[in-house]
Write a protein that holds these residues in place. Structure first.
Motif, mmCIF file in Angstrom:
data_model
loop_
_atom_site.group_PDB
_atom_site.id
_atom_site.type_symbol
_atom_site.label_atom_id
_atom_site.label_comp_id
_atom_site.label_asym_id
_atom_site.label_seq_id
_atom_site.Cartn_x
_atom_site.Cartn_y
_atom_site.Cartn_z
ATOM 1 N N LYS A 32 -2.940 -0.945 17.522
ATOM 2 C CA LYS A 32 -3.369 -2.269 16.641
ATOM 3 C C LYS A 32 -3.008 -3.478 17.402
ATOM 4 C CE LYS A 32 -2.365 -1.092 12.293
ATOM 5 N NZ LYS A 32 -1.899 -1.378 11.062
ATOM 6 N N TRP A 34 -3.681 -7.194 16.365
ATOM 7 C CA TRP A 34 -4.500 -8.322 15.350
ATOM 8 C C TRP A 34 -4.634 -9.650 16.083
ATOM 9 C CZ3 TRP A 34 -6.818 -6.991 10.692
ATOM 10 C CH2 TRP A 34 -6.134 -6.061 9.999
ATOM 11 N N SER A 88 -2.928 -0.717 6.741
ATOM 12 C CA SER A 88 -2.419 -1.733 7.152
ATOM 13 C C SER A 88 -1.369 -2.296 5.950
ATOM 14 C CB SER A 88 -3.308 -2.719 7.383
ATOM 15 O OG SER A 88 -2.748 -4.164 7.535
ATOM 16 N N SER A 89 -0.333 -2.960 6.174
ATOM 17 C CA SER A 89 0.576 -3.720 5.144
ATOM 18 C C SER A 89 -0.005 -4.682 4.598
ATOM 19 C CB SER A 89 1.873 -3.911 5.510
ATOM 20 O OG SER A 89 1.773 -4.664 6.702
HETATM 21 O O1 I3S Z 1 0.134 0.601 11.895
HETATM 22 P P1 I3S Z 1 1.154 -0.131 12.392
HETATM 23 O O2 I3S Z 1 1.599 0.288 13.683
HETATM 24 O O3 I3S Z 1 2.225 -0.508 11.511
HETATM 25 O O4 I3S Z 1 0.627 -1.711 12.918
HETATM 26 C C1 I3S Z 1 1.349 -2.795 13.117
HETATM 27 C C2 I3S Z 1 1.527 -2.965 14.644
HETATM 28 O O5 I3S Z 1 -0.049 -3.195 15.110
HETATM 29 C C3 I3S Z 1 2.208 -4.111 14.821
HETATM 30 O O6 I3S Z 1 2.357 -4.204 16.317
HETATM 31 P P2 I3S Z 1 3.576 -3.719 17.211
HETATM 32 O O7 I3S Z 1 2.765 -2.200 17.448
HETATM 33 O O8 I3S Z 1 3.493 -4.499 18.477
HETATM 34 O O9 I3S Z 1 4.625 -3.722 16.472
HETATM 35 C C4 I3S Z 1 1.679 -5.616 14.085
HETATM 36 O O10 I3S Z 1 2.333 -6.619 14.504
HETATM 37 C C5 I3S Z 1 1.430 -5.228 12.811
HETATM 38 O O11 I3S Z 1 0.743 -6.319 12.302
HETATM 39 C C6 I3S Z 1 0.736 -3.857 12.481
HETATM 40 O O12 I3S Z 1 0.767 -3.630 10.999
HETATM 41 P P3 I3S Z 1 -0.180 -4.258 9.894
HETATM 42 O O13 I3S Z 1 0.417 -3.542 8.837
HETATM 43 O O14 I3S Z 1 0.220 -5.788 9.824
HETATM 44 O O15 I3S Z 1 -1.446 -3.764 10.205
#
Ligand code: I3S
Length: 131
Positions: A32, A34, A88-89
């Motif tokens: 992911k 975003w 997603s959170s």
């Molecule tokens: O499904 P995940 O892995 O909790 O998704 C999170 C990650 O994509 C995270 O990036 P890193 O993999 O670099 O830590 C993002 O910053 C988060 O926003 C993602 O979670 P959310 O719940 O926000 O979709």
């Protein structure tokens, strides 16, 4: 001609800034990532532009002047649902699955805005039919 102009206005169903991430590319899971993206729904195609720098009222009237799309999503045969909590959170997340097996998450902090997008995408898919 005025008639032609009217047709063009009608084909632009919706445009605005959304948070989005691609999660699956034709069956292959992606990490992911975003990002905020100028997003245009027009003629059964959902287009995510690289960033929202170029979003403006002027861009709405001149979609061709926008930067190169990052993703163009063919909505024919696609489905859109509210994403489950494990996806997603974030709040107000839509999950878009394409016919070719790619998936996107689409999010906005405003429930009103995301509901408007959900309806517009569902309507667009409905007008296209399944085949
Ligand atoms: O499904 P995940 O892995 O909790 O998704 C999170 C990650 O994509 C995270 O990036 P890193 O993999 O670099 O830590 C993002 O910053 C988060 O926003 C993602 O979670 P959310 O719940 O926000 O979709």
């Amino acid at each position: 001609a005025p008639g032609h102009r009217e047709e063009k206005v009608k084909s632009l169903e919706k445009a605005g800034v959304l948070n989005r991430t691609k999660t699956v590319d034709r069956g292959k899971r992606l990490r992911k990532n975003w990002s905020s993206s100028w997003t245009v729904l027009e003629g059964g195609i959902l287009t995510f532009f690289k960033d929202s720098k170029h979003s403006s009222a002027g861009a709405l009237r001149h979609p061709a002047t926008l930067t190169t799309p990052e993703h163009t999503v063919e909505l024919r045969g696609a489905t859109v649902t509210w994403a489950s909590k494990d996806k997603s959170s974030k709040k107000n997340v839509l999950e878009l699955k394409t016919r070719e097996g790619s998936e996107f998450l689409i999010q906005h902090d405003s429930e009103q805005i995301i509901v408007t997008w959900q309806k517009a995408i569902v309507d667009s898919i409905g007008r296209l039919g399944a085949d």
